[in-house]
Motif scaffolding. Structure first.
Motif, PDB file in Angstrom:
ATOM      1  N   TRP A   1       0.833  -1.208   0.000  1.00 27.51           N
ATOM      2  CA  TRP A   1       0.000   0.000   0.000  1.00 27.51           C
ATOM      3  C   TRP A   1       0.865   1.255   0.000  1.00 27.51           C
ATOM      4  CZ3 TRP A   1      -4.750   1.407  -1.072  1.00 27.51           C
ATOM      5  CH2 TRP A   1      -5.191   2.663  -0.667  1.00 27.51           C
ATOM      6  N   ASN A   2       1.869   1.284   0.865  1.00 34.90           N
ATOM      7  CA  ASN A   2       2.756   2.454   0.947  1.00 34.90           C
ATOM      8  C   ASN A   2       3.537   2.651  -0.351  1.00 34.90           C
ATOM      9  OD1 ASN A   2       1.903   3.021   3.538  1.00 34.90           O
ATOM     10  ND2 ASN A   2       3.590   1.911   4.505  1.00 34.90           N
ATOM     11  N   ASN A   3       3.983   1.557  -0.964  1.00 37.30           N
ATOM     12  CA  ASN A   3       4.700   1.660  -2.232  1.00 37.30           C
ATOM     13  C   ASN A   3       3.796   2.182  -3.352  1.00 37.30           C
ATOM     14  OD1 ASN A   3       7.118   0.796  -1.139  1.00 37.30           O
ATOM     15  ND2 ASN A   3       6.846  -1.319  -1.762  1.00 37.30           N
ATOM     16  N   LEU A   4       2.547   1.731  -3.374  1.00 35.44           N
ATOM     17  CA  LEU A   4       1.605   2.236  -4.378  1.00 35.44           C
ATOM     18  C   LEU A   4       1.343   3.726  -4.186  1.00 35.44           C
ATOM     19  CD1 LEU A   4      -0.991  -0.681  -4.557  1.00 35.44           C
ATOM     20  CD2 LEU A   4       0.574   0.055  -6.369  1.00 35.44           C
ATOM     21  N   GLN A   5       1.218   4.159  -2.941  1.00 33.96           N
ATOM     22  CA  GLN A   5       1.000   5.581  -2.671  1.00 33.96           C
ATOM     23  C   GLN A   5       2.226   6.403  -3.063  1.00 33.96           C
ATOM     24  OE1 GLN A   5      -1.978   6.870  -1.960  1.00 33.96           O
ATOM     25  NE2 GLN A   5      -2.689   4.763  -2.114  1.00 33.96           N
ATOM     26  N   ALA A   6       3.416   5.859  -2.797  1.00 31.91           N
ATOM     27  CA  ALA A   6       4.643   6.564  -3.196  1.00 31.91           C
ATOM     28  C   ALA A   6       4.743   6.652  -4.714  1.00 31.91           C
ATOM     29  CB  ALA A   6       5.866   5.853  -2.618  1.00 31.91           C
ATOM     30  N   LEU A   7       4.390   5.573  -5.406  1.00 29.58           N
ATOM     31  CA  LEU A   7       4.392   5.590  -6.873  1.00 29.58           C
ATOM     32  C   LEU A   7       3.395   6.619  -7.393  1.00 29.58           C
ATOM     33  CD1 LEU A   7       5.204   4.446  -9.639  1.00 29.58           C
ATOM     34  CD2 LEU A   7       3.481   2.659  -9.291  1.00 29.58           C
ATOM     35  N   ARG A   8       2.232   6.659  -6.800  1.00 36.21           N
ATOM     36  CA  ARG A   8       1.202   7.627  -7.191  1.00 36.21           C
ATOM     37  C   ARG A   8       1.705   9.057  -7.018  1.00 36.21           C
ATOM     38  NH1 ARG A   8      -2.875   9.614  -3.742  1.00 36.21           N
ATOM     39  NH2 ARG A   8      -4.579  10.465  -4.906  1.00 36.21           N
ATOM     40  N   GLN A   9       2.311   9.342  -5.876  1.00 36.58           N
ATOM     41  CA  GLN A   9       2.842  10.684  -5.626  1.00 36.58           C
ATOM     42  C   GLN A   9       3.958  11.023  -6.609  1.00 36.58           C
ATOM     43  OE1 GLN A   9       3.990  10.462  -1.526  1.00 36.58           O
ATOM     44  NE2 GLN A   9       1.950  10.962  -0.770  1.00 36.58           N
ATOM     45  N   THR A  10       4.793  10.046  -6.925  1.00 34.43           N
ATOM     46  CA  THR A  10       5.887  10.266  -7.872  1.00 34.43           C
ATOM     47  C   THR A  10       5.339  10.590  -9.263  1.00 34.43           C
ATOM     48  OG1 THR A  10       7.334   8.796  -6.627  1.00 34.43           O
ATOM     49  CG2 THR A  10       7.930   9.226  -8.919  1.00 34.43           C
ATOM     50  N   LEU A  11       4.329   9.844  -9.696  1.00 32.10           N
ATOM     51  CA  LEU A  11       3.734  10.112 -11.005  1.00 32.10           C
ATOM     52  C   LEU A  11       3.136  11.513 -11.057  1.00 32.10           C
ATOM     53  CD1 LEU A  11       2.061   6.678 -11.820  1.00 32.10           C
ATOM     54  CD2 LEU A  11       4.042   7.704 -12.937  1.00 32.10           C
ATOM     55  N   TYR A  12       2.434  11.908  -9.994  1.00 35.17           N
ATOM     56  CA  TYR A  12       1.882  13.267  -9.958  1.00 35.17           C
ATOM     57  C   TYR A  12       2.994  14.314 -10.014  1.00 35.17           C
ATOM     58  CZ  TYR A  12      -3.067  12.262  -9.144  1.00 35.17           C
ATOM     59  OH  TYR A  12      -4.377  11.875  -9.298  1.00 35.17           O
ATOM     60  N   ALA A  13       4.082  14.081  -9.298  1.00 34.83           N
ATOM     61  CA  ALA A  13       5.196  15.050  -9.294  1.00 34.83           C
ATOM     62  C   ALA A  13       5.845  15.151 -10.670  1.00 34.83           C
ATOM     63  CB  ALA A  13       6.229  14.646  -8.247  1.00 34.83           C
ATOM     64  N   ILE A  14       6.029  14.018 -11.339  1.00 40.24           N
ATOM     65  CA  ILE A  14       6.633  14.029 -12.679  1.00 40.24           C
ATOM     66  C   ILE A  14       5.714  14.760 -13.661  1.00 40.24           C
ATOM     67  CG2 ILE A  14       7.328  12.592 -14.641  1.00 40.24           C
ATOM     68  CD1 ILE A  14       8.239  10.489 -12.582  1.00 40.24           C
ATOM     69  N   ILE A  15       4.427  14.482 -13.585  1.00 41.20           N
ATOM     70  CA  ILE A  15       3.464  15.137 -14.480  1.00 41.20           C
ATOM     71  C   ILE A  15       3.461  16.643 -14.239  1.00 41.20           C
ATOM     72  CG2 ILE A  15       0.995  15.356 -14.985  1.00 41.20           C
ATOM     73  CD1 ILE A  15       0.866  12.257 -14.503  1.00 41.20           C
ATOM     74  N   ASP A  16       3.502  17.054 -12.973  1.00 38.09           N
ATOM     75  CA  ASP A  16       3.575  18.488 -12.662  1.00 38.09           C
ATOM     76  C   ASP A  16       4.853  19.113 -13.230  1.00 38.09           C
ATOM     77  OD1 ASP A  16       1.145  18.532 -11.377  1.00 38.09           O
ATOM     78  OD2 ASP A  16       1.998  18.400  -9.351  1.00 38.09           O
ATOM     79  N   ALA A  17       5.979  18.400 -13.095  1.00 35.78           N
ATOM     80  CA  ALA A  17       7.249  18.921 -13.618  1.00 35.78           C
ATOM     81  C   ALA A  17       7.208  19.034 -15.136  1.00 35.78           C
ATOM     82  CB  ALA A  17       8.402  18.031 -13.181  1.00 35.78           C
ATOM     83  N   LEU A  18       6.599  18.067 -15.809  1.00 35.88           N
ATOM     84  CA  LEU A  18       6.480  18.125 -17.265  1.00 35.88           C
ATOM     85  C   LEU A  18       5.588  19.288 -17.690  1.00 35.88           C
ATOM     86  CD1 LEU A  18       6.149  14.329 -18.104  1.00 35.88           C
ATOM     87  CD2 LEU A  18       8.132  15.796 -18.489  1.00 35.88           C
ATOM     88  N   ASN A  19       4.489  19.503 -16.965  1.00 39.17           N
ATOM     89  CA  ASN A  19       3.619  20.647 -17.270  1.00 39.17           C
ATOM     90  C   ASN A  19       4.369  21.959 -17.078  1.00 39.17           C
ATOM     91  OD1 ASN A  19       1.362  19.138 -18.005  1.00 39.17           O
ATOM     92  ND2 ASN A  19       0.573  19.079 -15.926  1.00 39.17           N
ATOM     93  N   LYS A  20       5.169  22.046 -16.038  1.00 39.43           N
ATOM     94  CA  LYS A  20       5.962  23.254 -15.771  1.00 39.43           C
ATOM     95  C   LYS A  20       6.989  23.459 -16.895  1.00 39.43           C
ATOM     96  CE  LYS A  20       7.590  26.571 -13.059  1.00 39.43           C
ATOM     97  NZ  LYS A  20       7.375  27.866 -13.600  1.00 39.43           N
ATOM     98  N   ALA A  21       7.618  22.381 -17.339  1.00 40.24           N
ATOM     99  CA  ALA A  21       8.597  22.494 -18.431  1.00 40.24           C
ATOM    100  C   ALA A  21       7.924  22.993 -19.705  1.00 40.24           C
ATOM    101  CB  ALA A  21       9.272  21.152 -18.681  1.00 40.24           C
TER     102      ALA A  21
END
Length: 132
Positions: free
Chosen positions: A68-88
């Motif tokens: 569960w914790n790993n899935l939540q960490a993966l989810r947060q990582t995907l959101y962070a990457i998507i935000d960084a790509l939008n910012k770029a």
């Protein structure tokens, strides 16, 4: 001529790919949904034996929590990457606008540098050059 260092189309394509993976992760029937409200929300019936109480149940609970914790960490990582790509992409838009504005200001400072108004034939006739 300078090479393009950033390909916005590739960023959009990668962002869309990650959004698809995020939908798979969070969507109906995905691992988060299955662990939250599906068939994996309950531990299997290990029975009432001593080995079940001492080994199987704690091991299952620990594994379930880790996943569960790993899935939540993966989810947060995907959101962070998507935000960084939008910012770029956003910054690239500002950068392109700044580049165009700078080029236009340089051209206006230098004046007309085109060869439309020049008589190039006269340049070749008097100086020993021949027009090709």
């Amino acid at each position: 001529m300078a090479e393009r260092k950033l390909d916005p189309d590739a960023i959009v394509e990668y962002r869309d790919y990650l959004l698809g993976k995020l939908d798979e992760l969070e969507g109906s029937g995905g691992p988060i949904d299955t662990m939250k409200s599906g068939e994996l929300q309950f531990a299997p019936a290990f029975g009432l034996t001593d080995s079940a109480k001492q080994k199987a149940i704690p091991t299952y609970k620990q594994s379930h929590e880790t996943i569960w914790n790993n899935l939540q960490a993966l989810r947060q990582t995907l959101y962070a990457i998507i935000d960084a790509l939008n910012k770029a992409l956003e910054d690239h838009g500002y950068s392109e606008e700044a580049n165009v504005a700078e080029m236009e200001s340089r051209q206006s400072e230098m004046g007309d540098t085109s060869s439309e108004g020049l008589n190039t034939d006269s340049m070749y006739q008097g100086g020993g050059y021949q027009a090709v």
